[in-house]
Design a protein around this motif. Structure first.
Motif, PDB file in Angstrom:
ATOM      1  N   TRP A  29       0.791  -1.485  -0.107  1.00  0.00           N
ATOM      2  CA  TRP A  29       0.072   0.102   0.135  1.00  0.00           C
ATOM      3  C   TRP A  29       0.738   1.278   0.032  1.00  0.00           C
ATOM      4  O   TRP A  29       0.718   2.100  -0.793  1.00  0.00           O
ATOM      5  N   GLN A  30       1.882   1.308   0.737  1.00  0.00           N
ATOM      6  CA  GLN A  30       2.932   2.272   1.041  1.00  0.00           C
ATOM      7  C   GLN A  30       3.450   2.638  -0.340  1.00  0.00           C
ATOM      8  O   GLN A  30       3.747   3.598  -0.765  1.00  0.00           O
TER       9      GLN A  30
ATOM     10  N   LYS B 258       1.172   4.200  -3.011  1.00  0.00           N
ATOM     11  CA  LYS B 258       0.979   5.316  -2.653  1.00  0.00           C
ATOM     12  C   LYS B 258       2.299   6.255  -2.992  1.00  0.00           C
ATOM     13  O   LYS B 258       2.223   7.270  -3.973  1.00  0.00           O
ATOM     14  N   LYS B 259       3.512   5.661  -3.014  1.00  0.00           N
ATOM     15  CA  LYS B 259       4.800   6.406  -3.353  1.00  0.00           C
ATOM     16  C   LYS B 259       4.843   6.493  -4.852  1.00  0.00           C
ATOM     17  O   LYS B 259       5.073   7.618  -5.521  1.00  0.00           O
TER      18      LYS B 259
ATOM     19  N   VAL C 142       2.247   6.507  -7.040  1.00  0.00           N
ATOM     20  CA  VAL C 142       1.139   7.307  -7.525  1.00  0.00           C
ATOM     21  C   VAL C 142       1.590   8.739  -7.124  1.00  0.00           C
ATOM     22  O   VAL C 142       1.421   9.717  -7.971  1.00  0.00           O
ATOM     23  N   LYS C 143       1.843   8.967  -5.803  1.00  0.00           N
ATOM     24  CA  LYS C 143       1.884  10.312  -5.384  1.00  0.00           C
ATOM     25  C   LYS C 143       3.338  11.226  -5.445  1.00  0.00           C
ATOM     26  O   LYS C 143       3.511  12.049  -6.131  1.00  0.00           O
ATOM     27  N   ASP C 144       4.180  10.368  -4.958  1.00  0.00           N
ATOM     28  CA  ASP C 144       5.455  10.786  -5.134  1.00  0.00           C
ATOM     29  C   ASP C 144       6.353  10.558  -6.315  1.00  0.00           C
ATOM     30  O   ASP C 144       7.746  10.931  -6.515  1.00  0.00           O
ATOM     31  N   LYS C 145       5.709   9.616  -7.212  1.00  0.00           N
ATOM     32  CA  LYS C 145       6.399   9.283  -8.602  1.00  0.00           C
ATOM     33  C   LYS C 145       7.840   8.372  -8.332  1.00  0.00           C
ATOM     34  O   LYS C 145       8.896   8.933  -8.959  1.00  0.00           O
TER      35      LYS C 145
END
Ligand code: K
Ligand code: K
Lengths: 450, 450
Positions: free
Chosen positions: B209-210, B213-214, B216-219
């Protein structure tokens, strides 16, 4: 030769002995009919003899000539004493001095702490073996000579005695092993005595012999003699007694009402037959009741006992009683959340624990692979295939009837399993791995959730 | 309550949940016929639900009412999340604060290093579970609603989704599991996706999950994300992939020509069905081909996969992928004669090695005892009994047809095996042992010959 590591010497020594034996057995002179045996069957017979397994594709009494039988029992004697005869033999054969590395190998595998005299040691072992097998042969002869006459009776008695002490399980008087002697106490107890003695291993023989001398000569009390035994001896004797008792009780219960095995026997005969089944799974492979007729429950108990097998440095196979003890005591220590694994108030070192774990895991992997291949390439049921492979891997020789009907592929699978079982799959793995040079790199410890 | 140790809380929590469930299921309202179910069958069903095993004595669709089915799937959801729901539930029920000891237990068994917020964690897990099961239910509904109408179709889809994510393997639409959907890719891949996700366990869910997120969000590049995963996650994902690939290939080979399972399927369908069999043995228990019709070779492969099972802290059973990894790498380290056991350049601490060994040994002992008792007290063949007990112990739920025909004694044996399999026999052993107070006595190390 210089580049071979000790463990490779053993692997190769067994191989050479097997191939030499197979060539002798493939000669026409080795059979009663004078017709050469197909090579795969000669190879199978040589393997089963050197590996002291006892699974046979041809009835030893009717197929092989006296020459063939002599080759077989010689291979059994060499294979039964295993490491000691094979390695010293290899070096005499190659006219080489026994190097320090190989000396250490023999000493380590025999549990010796001192570097003194290998040659006197080998002599002592050979003499001891000769005496015990001699006594066994005399006892067998009291039964065989009246039955088969002096000539063949004595030959059969010698053959049987070597075969029992070496945990090979072959005989040259019947095609149904010892089933016709199920009620004969001399045959039962001679065989059980030889099987157990052979399976205890060199370290225990030494302690037992020294203990015997102390009691007789120095009048040392039994209790004090036992205290002086090595830790290894105490473990081996306790676990062996426990396994035999445990096996006898369960087999007695599960066969009591089985008409195909023990129902018709009297109560003491039932106990004797159950005891024999529990003892023969200490990887001897003689049988007094038909293995195919055992209940599934008894068969499972027998497979369990076979996998554990005998004790280190003896003539028996299996993962060994000492490995079993470490496994059980590891469970107890983990259950009590102890800091270290303890076995009767001694700490088990990490490398011993790792070795025990590796032995059990690699044996299970080899066993499963062997069963899987046999199911694919042969026609046995699941139970019969499991029984056959356990028997081959632990060098037992009991079969539910699969062996004589194996396909060529099946024979190859069992030959390989018997070889792996005798040299130990872990030796095989060590032999084929590059030894990791002790690096200075010390990896960080890593905890994991199980 | 104060005197209970954490592990005892879990053992007792599972027991209480099972007995509460069995009472609800024994009510007449729980059946479609309105007739009370015999208590042994209600107990069996409650056990199979809480332990997410899925072996069933009554067809879930036809025997149980909607109330009964709701009880079953609630028990599955509680049992599936296991330690977390059971322990927190126990403390809320007893109106007790969660003590430090039990907090540590939950954290340790969930692989958390920090002592921060248990309540937010439990919330996160429940929400995540809800989302995944919701997606699963929608996918199932696309198939079930056209077939069973909106009402029962949606209910069946929800039931199926929970059952798959929790690795329970029960359904309410057929009496032959998913066999009629063997060629349906939506049913196959939805089920496999839920099984695998559920079986990966909490630690991996968190990293996945993390990581998601990384990216998607932080590329963050995928490669760097993977590097940041915990060691546990890497081990779990590698071993899980390996087992599924290995299982698929072997089952494909062994069932290719089997007319009772896959012969009539097209090549891609054969691959799909083999993949499903390899995945369902990650202890889910759904089947798309009849287990009784599998070849013995496939059955052996399936039993091997079942015993290993899923990953720690997930909904799956078995000895777990991480234990398996330690065992295999122990063999490799011993073969290379390394000083310590290394696993991908990390040292395995002695207590972890001992725990892995204890887990495998005690599971084998329980398995053998269970098979032995079933052979004695029931009527199955050796293969069917082995399959049944492996399935019960690893909480899988696949059967070769023994379950519905078990005697009462057989049912009791399987109930106990399912319970032991879910709480883990080693927890049981720890729960019943007196913890050894760390004594100052340090026993001497003792070397032994193996
Ligand atoms: K033997
Ligand atoms: K299951």
């Amino acid at each position: 030769m210089k580049e071979l590591r000790p463990v490779q010497v053993i692997l190769l020594g067994f191989l050479i002995t097997i191939f030499a034996g197979s060539i002798l057995l493939a000669l026409p002179i080795a059979t009663q009919s004078g017709q050469a045996t197909p090579y795969i069957d000669a190879l199978f017979t040589a393997t089963t003899s050197v590996c002291v397994t006892g699974l046979i594709v041809e009835t030893t009494m009717t197929h092989w000539s006296i020459f063939g039988q002599a080759v077989i029992i010689l291979l059994v004697q060499i294979g039964g004493l295993g490491v000691i005869t094979i390695t010293t033999g290899m070096f005499f054969m190659l006219r080489k001095r026994i190097t320090l590395g190989n000396r250490m190998l023999i000493q380590e595998s025999m549990g010796l702490n001192t570097m003194t005299g290998l040659v006197p040691l080998v002599k002592k072992i050979l003499i001891g073996t000769g005496i015990i097998e001699g006594i066994g042969a005399v006892l067998y002869a009291t039964q065989y000579v009246p039955e088969f006459g002096i000539g063949y009776g004595v030959w059969a008695a010698i053959f049987n005695s070597i075969s029992a002490f070496c945990n090979a399980g072959m005989d040259i008087v019947r095609d149904d092993s010892l089933r016709s002697y199920v009620t004969n106490p001399v045959m039962n107890f001679t065989t059980m005595g030889l099987i157990i003695l052979g399976g205890l291993g060199f370290v225990v023989w030494k302690d037992l012999w020294q203990g015997f001398k102390k009691i007789v000569k120095d009048k040392v009390p039994v209790k004090r003699m036992i205290q002086q035994w090595r830790f290894q001896t105490k473990i081996v004797l306790s676990i062996t007694s426990f396994l035999i008792l445990f096996g006898t009780i369960l087999i007695f219960l599960f066969e009591y009402h089985n008409p195909a095995t023990m129902e018709s026997l009297s109560l003491p005969q039932k106990i004797q037959a159950s005891l024999f089944q529990a003892v023969t799974t200490r990887t001897a492979g003689f049988e007094t009741v038909a293995q195919a007729a055992l209940t599934d429950a008894s068969s499972l108990v027998s497979m369990f006992l076979m996998i554990i097998g005998g004790s280190p440095t003896g003539t028996a196979g299996g993962v060994k009683t000492v490995t079993f003890a470490i496994l059980v005591f590891c469970v107890l220590s983990v259950a009590k959340q102890e800091e270290s694994i303890t076995l009767f108030k001694r700490r088990v070192p990490q490398n011993l624990l790792a070795k025990a774990l590796a032995i059990i895991v690699i044996n299970l992997i080899v066993l499963m692979t062997s069963v899987l291949l046999l199911l694919v390439f042969d026609h046995g049921t699941f139970m019969d295939s499991c029984y056959e492979c356990v028997s081959a891997l632990a060098t037992v020789g009991l079969t539910k009837g699969l062996t004589p009907n194996l396909t060529i592929a099946g024979k190859v699978i069992i030959i390989i399993t018997m070889y792996l079982g005798r040299v130990g799959p872990i030796s095989m793995a060590i032999g084929f791995s590059q030894k990791n040079k002790k690096k200075m790199v010390m990896y960080p410890e890593q905890d994991l959730i199980l």
